[in-house]
Scaffold this motif. Structure first.
Motif, PDB file in Angstrom:
ATOM      1  N   VAL A  75       0.882  -1.175   0.000  1.00  0.00           N
ATOM      2  CA  VAL A  75       0.000   0.000   0.000  1.00  0.00           C
ATOM      3  C   VAL A  75       0.913   1.216   0.000  1.00  0.00           C
ATOM      4  O   VAL A  75       1.810   1.332   0.840  1.00  0.00           O
ATOM      5  CB  VAL A  75      -0.886   0.033   1.261  1.00  0.00           C
ATOM      6  N   GLY A  77       1.262   5.249   0.399  1.00  0.00           N
ATOM      7  CA  GLY A  77       0.687   6.537   0.782  1.00  0.00           C
ATOM      8  C   GLY A  77       1.521   7.634   0.129  1.00  0.00           C
ATOM      9  O   GLY A  77       1.418   7.906  -1.063  1.00  0.00           O
ATOM     10  N   GLY A  78       2.423   8.243   0.935  1.00  0.00           N
ATOM     11  CA  GLY A  78       3.310   9.269   0.383  1.00  0.00           C
ATOM     12  C   GLY A  78       4.580   8.698  -0.224  1.00  0.00           C
ATOM     13  O   GLY A  78       5.348   9.420  -0.849  1.00  0.00           O
ATOM     14  N   GLY A  79       4.854   7.413   0.010  1.00  0.00           N
ATOM     15  CA  GLY A  79       6.016   6.758  -0.599  1.00  0.00           C
ATOM     16  C   GLY A  79       7.344   7.072   0.082  1.00  0.00           C
ATOM     17  O   GLY A  79       8.401   6.947  -0.528  1.00  0.00           O
ATOM     18  N   HIS A  80       7.325   7.425   1.376  1.00  0.00           N
ATOM     19  CA  HIS A  80       8.569   7.844   2.036  1.00  0.00           C
ATOM     20  C   HIS A  80       9.284   6.741   2.807  1.00  0.00           C
ATOM     21  O   HIS A  80      10.355   6.988   3.373  1.00  0.00           O
ATOM     22  CB  HIS A  80       8.300   9.036   2.964  1.00  0.00           C
ATOM     23  N   SER A  81       8.725   5.563   2.843  1.00  0.00           N
ATOM     24  CA  SER A  81       9.428   4.480   3.527  1.00  0.00           C
ATOM     25  C   SER A  81      10.760   4.231   2.833  1.00  0.00           C
ATOM     26  O   SER A  81      10.800   4.047   1.615  1.00  0.00           O
ATOM     27  CB  SER A  81       8.584   3.204   3.458  1.00  0.00           C
ATOM     28  N   SER A  86       6.368   0.269   1.172  1.00  0.00           N
ATOM     29  CA  SER A  86       5.196   0.591   0.357  1.00  0.00           C
ATOM     30  C   SER A  86       5.411   0.106  -1.085  1.00  0.00           C
ATOM     31  O   SER A  86       4.737   0.577  -2.000  1.00  0.00           O
ATOM     32  CB  SER A  86       4.907   2.093   0.387  1.00  0.00           C
ATOM     33  N   THR A 137       6.851  17.088   9.735  1.00  0.00           N
ATOM     34  CA  THR A 137       7.686  18.284   9.602  1.00  0.00           C
ATOM     35  C   THR A 137       8.267  18.444   8.196  1.00  0.00           C
ATOM     36  O   THR A 137       8.970  19.421   7.928  1.00  0.00           O
ATOM     37  CB  THR A 137       8.832  18.245  10.624  1.00  0.00           C
ATOM     38  N   GLY A 142       3.550  11.349   3.420  1.00  0.00           N
ATOM     39  CA  GLY A 142       2.147  10.957   3.375  1.00  0.00           C
ATOM     40  C   GLY A 142       1.523  10.985   4.760  1.00  0.00           C
ATOM     41  O   GLY A 142       2.168  10.632   5.747  1.00  0.00           O
ATOM     42  N   GLY A 145       1.213   6.707   6.120  1.00  0.00           N
ATOM     43  CA  GLY A 145       2.239   6.007   6.894  1.00  0.00           C
ATOM     44  C   GLY A 145       2.540   6.718   8.197  1.00  0.00           C
ATOM     45  O   GLY A 145       2.717   6.083   9.245  1.00  0.00           O
ATOM     46  N   MET A 152       4.609  12.495  14.980  1.00  0.00           N
ATOM     47  CA  MET A 152       5.013  13.625  15.824  1.00  0.00           C
ATOM     48  C   MET A 152       5.383  14.789  14.926  1.00  0.00           C
ATOM     49  O   MET A 152       5.834  14.587  13.796  1.00  0.00           O
ATOM     50  CB  MET A 152       6.225  13.239  16.671  1.00  0.00           C
ATOM     51  N   HIS A 198      -0.346   0.176  10.156  1.00  0.00           N
ATOM     52  CA  HIS A 198       0.102  -0.410   8.882  1.00  0.00           C
ATOM     53  C   HIS A 198      -0.250  -1.888   8.811  1.00  0.00           C
ATOM     54  O   HIS A 198      -0.281  -2.467   7.740  1.00  0.00           O
ATOM     55  CB  HIS A 198       1.623  -0.280   8.739  1.00  0.00           C
ATOM     56  N   ALA A 203      -6.016   2.450   5.165  1.00  0.00           N
ATOM     57  CA  ALA A 203      -6.758   3.591   5.730  1.00  0.00           C
ATOM     58  C   ALA A 203      -7.133   4.499   4.565  1.00  0.00           C
ATOM     59  O   ALA A 203      -6.270   5.115   3.946  1.00  0.00           O
ATOM     60  CB  ALA A 203      -5.886   4.338   6.733  1.00  0.00           C
ATOM     61  N   TYR A 429      11.347   5.303  18.201  1.00  0.00           N
ATOM     62  CA  TYR A 429      10.079   5.659  17.551  1.00  0.00           C
ATOM     63  C   TYR A 429       9.846   4.761  16.317  1.00  0.00           C
ATOM     64  O   TYR A 429      10.628   4.749  15.360  1.00  0.00           O
ATOM     65  CB  TYR A 429      10.116   7.144  17.173  1.00  0.00           C
ATOM     66  N   THR A 467       5.338  -3.150   7.640  1.00  0.00           N
ATOM     67  CA  THR A 467       5.943  -2.217   8.607  1.00  0.00           C
ATOM     68  C   THR A 467       5.717  -2.740  10.023  1.00  0.00           C
ATOM     69  O   THR A 467       4.580  -2.914  10.441  1.00  0.00           O
ATOM     70  CB  THR A 467       5.326  -0.812   8.451  1.00  0.00           C
TER      71      THR A 467
HETATM   72  C1  LIG Z   1      11.644  13.210   4.944  1.00  0.00           C
HETATM   73  C2  LIG Z   1      10.901  12.530   6.074  1.00  0.00           C
HETATM   74  C3  LIG Z   1      10.391  13.295   7.092  1.00  0.00           C
HETATM   75  C4  LIG Z   1       9.682  12.696   8.137  1.00  0.00           C
HETATM   76  N1  LIG Z   1       9.184  13.460   9.137  1.00  0.00           N
HETATM   77  C5  LIG Z   1       8.435  12.896  10.104  1.00  0.00           C
HETATM   78  C6  LIG Z   1       7.823  13.688  11.117  1.00  0.00           C
HETATM   79  O1  LIG Z   1       7.954  14.905  11.154  1.00  0.00           O
HETATM   80  N2  LIG Z   1       7.074  13.066  12.054  1.00  0.00           N
HETATM   81  C7  LIG Z   1       6.894  11.716  12.045  1.00  0.00           C
HETATM   82  O2  LIG Z   1       6.190  11.218  12.921  1.00  0.00           O
HETATM   83  N3  LIG Z   1       7.465  10.935  11.106  1.00  0.00           N
HETATM   84  C8  LIG Z   1       8.223  11.490  10.133  1.00  0.00           C
HETATM   85  N4  LIG Z   1       8.816  10.708   9.183  1.00  0.00           N
HETATM   86  C9  LIG Z   1       8.635   9.254   9.231  1.00  0.00           C
HETATM   87  C10 LIG Z   1       7.332   8.913   8.535  1.00  0.00           C
HETATM   88  O3  LIG Z   1       6.310   8.932   9.513  1.00  0.00           O
HETATM   89  C11 LIG Z   1       7.350   7.515   7.893  1.00  0.00           C
HETATM   90  O4  LIG Z   1       8.400   7.439   6.979  1.00  0.00           O
HETATM   91  C12 LIG Z   1       6.016   7.207   7.208  1.00  0.00           C
HETATM   92  O5  LIG Z   1       5.917   5.827   7.020  1.00  0.00           O
HETATM   93  C13 LIG Z   1       5.864   7.886   5.874  1.00  0.00           C
HETATM   94  O6  LIG Z   1       4.578   7.684   5.379  1.00  0.00           O
HETATM   95  P1  LIG Z   1       4.271   7.668   3.815  1.00  0.00           P
HETATM   96  O7  LIG Z   1       2.814   7.465   3.647  1.00  0.00           O
HETATM   97  O8  LIG Z   1       4.914   8.848   3.170  1.00  0.00           O
HETATM   98  O9  LIG Z   1       5.118   6.406   3.359  1.00  0.00           O
HETATM   99  P2  LIG Z   1       4.821   5.118   2.478  1.00  0.00           P
HETATM  100  O10 LIG Z   1       6.167   4.660   2.029  1.00  0.00           O
HETATM  101  O11 LIG Z   1       3.807   5.348   1.437  1.00  0.00           O
HETATM  102  O12 LIG Z   1       4.221   4.123   3.544  1.00  0.00           O
HETATM  103  C14 LIG Z   1       4.916   3.684   4.681  1.00  0.00           C
HETATM  104  C15 LIG Z   1       4.129   2.535   5.299  1.00  0.00           C
HETATM  105  O13 LIG Z   1       2.815   2.983   5.597  1.00  0.00           O
HETATM  106  C16 LIG Z   1       1.855   2.224   4.872  1.00  0.00           C
HETATM  107  N5  LIG Z   1       0.788   3.134   4.445  1.00  0.00           N
HETATM  108  C17 LIG Z   1       0.916   4.374   3.918  1.00  0.00           C
HETATM  109  N6  LIG Z   1      -0.293   4.918   3.727  1.00  0.00           N
HETATM  110  C18 LIG Z   1      -1.194   4.003   4.128  1.00  0.00           C
HETATM  111  C19 LIG Z   1      -2.610   3.982   4.189  1.00  0.00           C
HETATM  112  N7  LIG Z   1      -3.342   5.036   3.821  1.00  0.00           N
HETATM  113  N8  LIG Z   1      -3.217   2.861   4.653  1.00  0.00           N
HETATM  114  C20 LIG Z   1      -2.486   1.802   5.063  1.00  0.00           C
HETATM  115  N9  LIG Z   1      -1.142   1.764   5.035  1.00  0.00           N
HETATM  116  C21 LIG Z   1      -0.516   2.862   4.578  1.00  0.00           C
HETATM  117  C22 LIG Z   1       2.617   1.612   3.723  1.00  0.00           C
HETATM  118  O14 LIG Z   1       2.001   0.446   3.257  1.00  0.00           O
HETATM  119  C23 LIG Z   1       3.957   1.349   4.364  1.00  0.00           C
HETATM  120  O15 LIG Z   1       3.902   0.171   5.125  1.00  0.00           O
HETATM  121  C24 LIG Z   1       9.514  11.289   8.140  1.00  0.00           C
HETATM  122  C25 LIG Z   1      10.048  10.528   7.106  1.00  0.00           C
HETATM  123  C26 LIG Z   1      10.728  11.130   6.081  1.00  0.00           C
HETATM  124  C27 LIG Z   1      11.300  10.278   4.986  1.00  0.00           C
END
Ligand SMILES: Cc1cc2nc3c(=O)[nH]c(=O)nc-3n(C[C@H](O)[C@H](O)[C@H](O)COP(=O)(O)OP(=O)(O)OC[C@H]3O[C@@H](n4cnc5c(N)ncnc54)[C@H](O)[C@@H]3O)c2cc1C
Length: 478
Positions: A75, A77-81, A86, A137, A142, A145, A152, A198, A203, A429, A467
């Motif tokens: 799945v 979301g924002g693709g930041h893992s 993801s 921040t 996304g 995630g 936070m 996750h 969601a 965390y 995750t």
């Molecule tokens: C540049 C950067 C800054 C960050 N800053 C913060 C911060 O300020 N505070 C903080 O708490 N964390 C921070 N993080 C950590 C961040 O919370 C995690 O990297 C988070 O997983 C990113 O979510 P994403 O949706 O972008 O990632 P994704 O790679 O899309 O998803 C990560 C995981 O979440 C799952 N997922 C995503 N969306 C959904 C959905 N809608 N339903 C079910 N599963 C889903 C995916 O399957 C995967 O397992 C940061 C990370 C980065 C890279």
């Protein structure tokens, strides 16, 4: 055992989806390549098919299909893992990037955002109605995630974690049902998704509590030469004895291009006017920063400030670290030395950073650990090693260095007077974690067993596992 999707299954799935859902494979060229791209290049995997739905019913069909065919599912979301959680090699990806709508009700102060929204979508929509909520921040992460793992941000001192402000969500669980979850409906699942989300489904919608945010805020960076590190840490230790929840800081080691040595950057945030901010952070200004970018700005500019340090592309890894509330000056100096020596040894890592988040922790700790899955409520300061490099041959070695720092921080905290031996809270965390990191031994602390029981109830065949995975626990009751 989960399987890649076959060409025949792609055709079967396409026949079941409605015209609003796009379904792509490698044969679709550039659009497919764009869909499998991620914030970190090393997180890219070649999905067998990527589905891009726009409706909750279509997400449900996709989940049902993946469950029925025992497919390997990702799945996005924002693709930041950075750990590729993801992404899938050969399986099916549900890509939520076309589900980014946000609605804000000024009267109820509720912010309803679709599961594929980014924090910029939330921040911008909320501020138009004079509201803000706790969020990431870096505003291109996304909400999916980040929220599901706790969340936070700069407003954490005032309002706690993102999940402390989650009022409701809509989750597509493994059997395809679309469940509304809140304190009043499917309360057990609501408990689980607030921290371990996750593992429990897709969601598709979150409802956050918003707060009045009509004033501008003071935020930005202050850059110091490394000889100021001791005074900076001592200053923070003193400041935090009378901390104010509307203020927060982030102490970072970084090596901006052109700088001969690694510098110390302190990012500050103050939810109030400039005079009050400068009074609160007086100890920093007295230490004569070599550069200051902090200034007054509208709230929705805040979470864009760090974007230039977190651009898409290149190889990356995040490593959660934790330090004591009263920060040990000598230990932080040791971390600085490790960091700068590593960058000297391997200049390809020079865009890497090491950061410690310093906010008032009383709000986070006022929420009982058992009230939701999120378990990072210990009296510690979260930190992060953000590794970045370009050479794929160095993936393992660079990660190993990050894990060495992670282990060092963990040992230091366990040896410190502040460590109570409490195994109910989790030290690092969970959202700054990759498969294989230290934290994966017990990411949900004392909430681990209840989560295993709920996993058996909602996802017994473990469709969602990427995750901080949870093994289902069968008990007589379930
Ligand atoms: C540049 C950067 C800054 C960050 N800053 C913060 C911060 O300020 N505070 C903080 O708490 N964390 C921070 N993080 C950590 C961040 O919370 C995690 O990297 C988070 O997983 C990113 O979510 P994403 O949706 O972008 O990632 P994704 O790679 O899309 O998803 C990560 C995981 O979440 C799952 N997922 C995503 N969306 C959904 C959905 N809608 N339903 C079910 N599963 C889903 C995916 O399957 C995967 O397992 C940061 C990370 C980065 C890279």
């Amino acid at each position: 055992m989960r399987h890649p999707i076959t060409a025949q299954q792609v055709n079967e799935l396409a026949a079941q989806l409605d015209a609003s859902t796009r379904l792509l494979t490698a044969a679709d060229g550039d659009y497919y390549e764009k869909l499998i791209s991620r914030w970190a290049d090393n997180a890219v995997k070649r999905a067998g098919a990527v589905a891009v739905p726009v409706s909750y019913d279509e997400v449900s069909k996709l989940v049902k299909f993946a469950s029925a065919n025992k497919l390997e599912l990702a799945v996005r979301g924002g693709g930041h893992s950075t750990g590729g959680t993801s992404s899938t090699e050969g399986g099916l990806t549900i890509d939520l990037s076309r589900m980014r709508a946000v609605k804000v009700d000024k009267d109820t102060k509720l912010i309803v955002a679709q599961g594929g929204a980014l924090w910029e979508d939330v921040d911008n929509a909320a501020i138009e109605k004079g509201l803000a909520t706790v969020g990431g921040t870096v505003n291109h992460t996304g909400i999916g995630g980040l929220t599901l793992g706790g969340g936070m941000g700069w407003l954490t001192g005032l309002y706690g974690t993102v999940v402390d402000n989650l009022v409701e969500a809509k989750i597509v669980v493994a059997d395809g049902r679309i469940l509304s979850v809140s304190e009043n409906e499917n309360a057990d699942l609501f408990w689980a998704i607030r921290g371990a989300g996750h593992n429990f489904g897709v969601a598709v919608e979150f409802t956050f509590r918003g707060y009045d945010q009509t004033n501008e805020i003071y935020a930005g960076g202050l850059v110091f030469t490394p000889d100021k590190l001791t005074s900076l840490v001592e200053g923070f230790n003193t400041r935090m004895k009378t901390s104010e929840p509307q203020a927060a800081g982030m102490l970072l080691f970084a090596k901006p291009p052109g700088m001969p040595v690694a510098v110390v950057v302190v990012n500050v945030f103050y939810n109030g006017d400039e005079a009050a901010a400068k009074e609160y952070f007086k100890f920093l200004f007295d230490l004569q920063p070599v550069a200051i970018t902090a200034k007054m700005m509208p709230y929705n500019h805040l979470n864009a400030l760090l974007n230039p340090l977190a651009t898409h592309g290149r190889r990356k890894a995040l490593k959660a670290v934790t330090v004591t509330n009263h920060i040990d000056v000598a230990f932080v100096q040791e971390l600085y030395n490790d960091y700068s020596q590593q960058l000297e040894k391997n200049p390809d890592m020079s865009a890497s950073f090491l950061g410690i988040e310093i906010h008032d922790v009383s709000k986070i700790q006022s929420v009982p650990l058992e009230s939701m899955a999120f378990a990072n409520r210990g009296p510690y300061r979260p930190g992060i090693v953000g590794l970045e490099w370009t050479d794929p041959k160095m993936d393992e070695e660079n990660r190993a260095w990050g894990r060495m720092i992670q282990a060092k921080c963990r040992q230091a905290i366990i040896a410190s007077k502040e460590f109570s031996g409490d195994t109910k809270t989790s030290l690092e965390y969970a959202n700054y974690v990759e498969p294989g990191d230290l934290i994966t031994d017990r990411p949900f602390g004392g909430n681990q067993q209840r989560l295993a029981i709920l996993k058996q109830k909602y996802d017994p065949d473990v469709l969602f596992y990427k995750t901080n995975p949870i093994t289902p626990l069968r008990t007589e009751a379930n």
